[in-house]
Scaffold this motif. Structure first.
Motif, short mmCIF file in Angstrom:
data_model
loop_
_atom_site.label_atom_id
_atom_site.label_comp_id
_atom_site.label_asym_id
_atom_site.label_seq_id
_atom_site.Cartn_x
_atom_site.Cartn_y
_atom_site.Cartn_z
N LYS A 322 0.70 -1.05 0.14
CA LYS A 322 0.24 -0.13 -0.04
C LYS A 322 0.99 1.29 0.05
O LYS A 322 2.14 1.02 0.29
N ARG A 353 -6.25 8.21 1.61
CA ARG A 353 -7.28 7.47 2.15
C ARG A 353 -8.54 7.81 1.42
O ARG A 353 -9.63 7.10 1.28
N ARG A 356 -9.14 6.58 -1.85
CA ARG A 356 -8.78 5.11 -1.81
C ARG A 356 -7.42 5.01 -2.56
O ARG A 356 -7.29 4.11 -3.25
N GLU A 359 -4.84 2.44 -1.64
CA GLU A 359 -5.23 0.94 -2.05
C GLU A 359 -4.62 0.70 -3.23
O GLU A 359 -4.45 -0.63 -3.36
N GLN A 362 -2.14 -2.44 -4.04
CA GLN A 362 -2.47 -3.75 -3.84
C GLN A 362 -2.77 -4.69 -5.34
O GLN A 362 -2.65 -6.02 -5.44
N ARG A 377 -12.16 -8.07 2.03
CA ARG A 377 -10.98 -7.53 2.32
C ARG A 377 -9.81 -8.36 3.40
O ARG A 377 -10.47 -9.02 4.18
N ILE A 404 -9.38 -6.32 -3.55
CA ILE A 404 -9.11 -4.95 -3.34
C ILE A 404 -10.67 -4.12 -2.87
O ILE A 404 -10.60 -3.43 -2.00
N THR A 405 -11.49 -4.66 -3.54
CA THR A 405 -12.83 -4.17 -3.23
C THR A 405 -13.59 -5.24 -3.11
O THR A 405 -13.57 -6.41 -3.52
N GLN A 409 -17.10 -3.79 1.72
CA GLN A 409 -16.39 -2.62 1.39
C GLN A 409 -17.65 -1.66 0.94
O GLN A 409 -17.34 -0.36 1.57
#
Length: 457
Positions: A322, A353, A356, A359, A362, A377, A404-405, A409
């Motif tokens: 990340k 954040r 996103r 992220e 990833q 997750r 990732i999603t 989420q």
């Protein structure tokens, strides 16, 4: 209207969708055949394409921006009207700009104005009429909730969930009764007749103690148009999650998670989704890296990336990447879940954040085969061990690769504690059980919603 004809959420959405479809269809027809000036054969072909692209674009925007989320309690009528108008106007503006740039059309201004002004107004008026009609049409099902000793401690919570917690369930518990009393049928008919019960919701571990008379009464109720469902079925249908804290049916649902026939179309679609999204997000990631690197030098001094071990499929640990959003040595005092307004998050980290961006790395784990784009997750082993002590179901989410999603989420806020993690587990198990092409598409669109509205920490 008879009680048996009370419309459920899907039927209400279908009526609303049909009205929108008619309005958008006629508005697009006027746009492509009247507002656009050109009439040559090539333009006519383009017009048909624009019509269907317009339909798809509107409903995609409406879905991403939650226009058909009837379960969400509206802030006010004014807010709802403004929201519908804004989304519709955004659609008309987008279509006008897109067709102008791509096709270089000329327009009849009066018809263009009619399209851009009256399409939003018509949708607002239809939405207001829809809401007005359902003030007089029965919309809430009267529920008899039957429970036993195993769920006695959670009675108040379960009743609140049926009635709706920050969500319109269109169910209202009128009466409750402990199943141990049902064999005598004392005052049971009063519940059904005097209170006009529409739906029975049953939450019991053992159905064998129902007397023959009670079973006949249940069959007769079904034949007269009443609805009889288990609490798990209600919860799964309304909340799109599995109620793991109501243990009566949960274990039986979980035992079925891997007892499904292999769905080849789902496997092919899942592979294609992950391939396309990996290429798209991977390209975006490599484009973003230089900008994040430069800003990191001034606003977030320290390493660009951070790595952690996360628990993946079958409980095996793997390395996740990340963009660093916290201060260096943020966990010097031990592992701790991130919370809202966490002091360890840097100012630049908050921006990463919020959108996103943190992220994105990833995608490297996806390329390595440790993750998929869509899935539960991944969590750290220290928290997995704690959660396994709280619920015996937590390890079930490791039947599939993490993502990732995922469903949890986009359906629930960012987890700040173990309680939030258990709540999100309900959505993860629902996804594993009901994984499909349609559900994956919903997650992709809802991910866009989550990023646009910056939900979570």
């Amino acid at each position: 209207m008879a009680k048996s004809t009370i419309l459920n959420t899907v039927e209400r959405k279908s009526i609303l969708l049909l009205g929108d479809l008619i309005i958008i269809g006629f508005s697009l027809k006027n746009f492509v055949y009247r507002a656009i000036d050109y009439v040559d054969k090539e333009t006519l072909t383009n017009k048909m394409g624009i019509f269907f692209i317009g339909l798809f674009t509107y409903f995609m925007i409406a879905y991403v921006l939650d226009l058909y989320n009837l379960e969400k309690v509206p802030k006010s009528l004014t807010f709802s009207v403004f929201r519908v108008f804004s989304i519709a106007f955004l659609f008309t503006l987008f279509l006008f700009i897109t067709t102008t740039i791509i096709f270089d059309f000329a327009y009849w201004r009066i018809h263009l104005f009619v399209f851009m002004a009256f399409c939003p107004i018509q949708l607002v008026l239809w939405r207001m009429l829809f809401n007005y009609i359902f003030k007089f049409v029965p919309t809430t099902k009267k529920v008899l909730y039957l429970y036993d000793q195993t769920t006695l401690d959670s009675l108040e919570t379960n009743v609140a969930l049926i009635n709706g917690i920050d969500k319109e369930t269109y169910h209202s518990v009128i009466a409750t009764q402990l199943n141990d009393e049902l064999t005598s049928l004392d005052n049971f008919d009063d519940h059904l007749k005097l209170k006009n019960i529409d739906t029975w919701i049953i939450n019991t571990r053992n159905y064998n103690h129902f007397s023959g008379q009670m079973e006949r009464k249940m069959v007769n109720s079904i034949l007269t148009g009443k609805e009889i469902i288990t609490y798990t079925s209600f919860y799964e249908s309304v909340y799109e999650a599995l109620p793991i804290q109501s243990h009566n049916d949960s274990i039986y649902e979980i035992l079925q998670l891997k007892n499904k026939k292999l769905r080849y179309l789902q496997s092919i679609a899942s592979f294609n989704f992950n391939l396309i999204l990996t290429l798209f997000v991977g390209l975006f990631f490599f484009m973003v890296v230089p900008f994040v690197y430069i800003l990191n030098l001034f606003l977030n001094k320290g390493p660009l990336f951070y790595t952690q071990l996360r628990v993946g499929k079958h409980g095996k640990e793997y390395k996740v990447f990340k963009f660093r959003s916290m201060v260096v040595d943020a966990e010097a005092s031990g592992a701790k879940m991130a919370t809202k307004n966490d002091a360890r998050i840097t100012k630049f980290g908050k921006i990463l954040r919020k959108f996103r961006i943190d992220e994105l790395p990833q995608i490297l784990s996806v390329i390595r085969g440790d993750m998929l784009f869509i899935g539960p997750r991944p969590e750290r082993k220290v928290f997995v061990d704690k959660l396994n002590e709280v619920t015996p179901f937590y390890n079930v989410r490791h039947l599939v690769k993490p993502g990732i999603t995922g469903w949890a989420q986009v359906k629930y806020k960012y987890g700040e504690n173990l309680e939030d993690s258990i709540r999100k587990l309900e959505y993860d198990l629902y996804y594993i059980k009901n994984k499909s092409v349609v559900l994956d598409l919903r997650i992709i669109f809802k991910t866009a919603t989550t990023i646009l509205f910056s939900r979570g920490v």
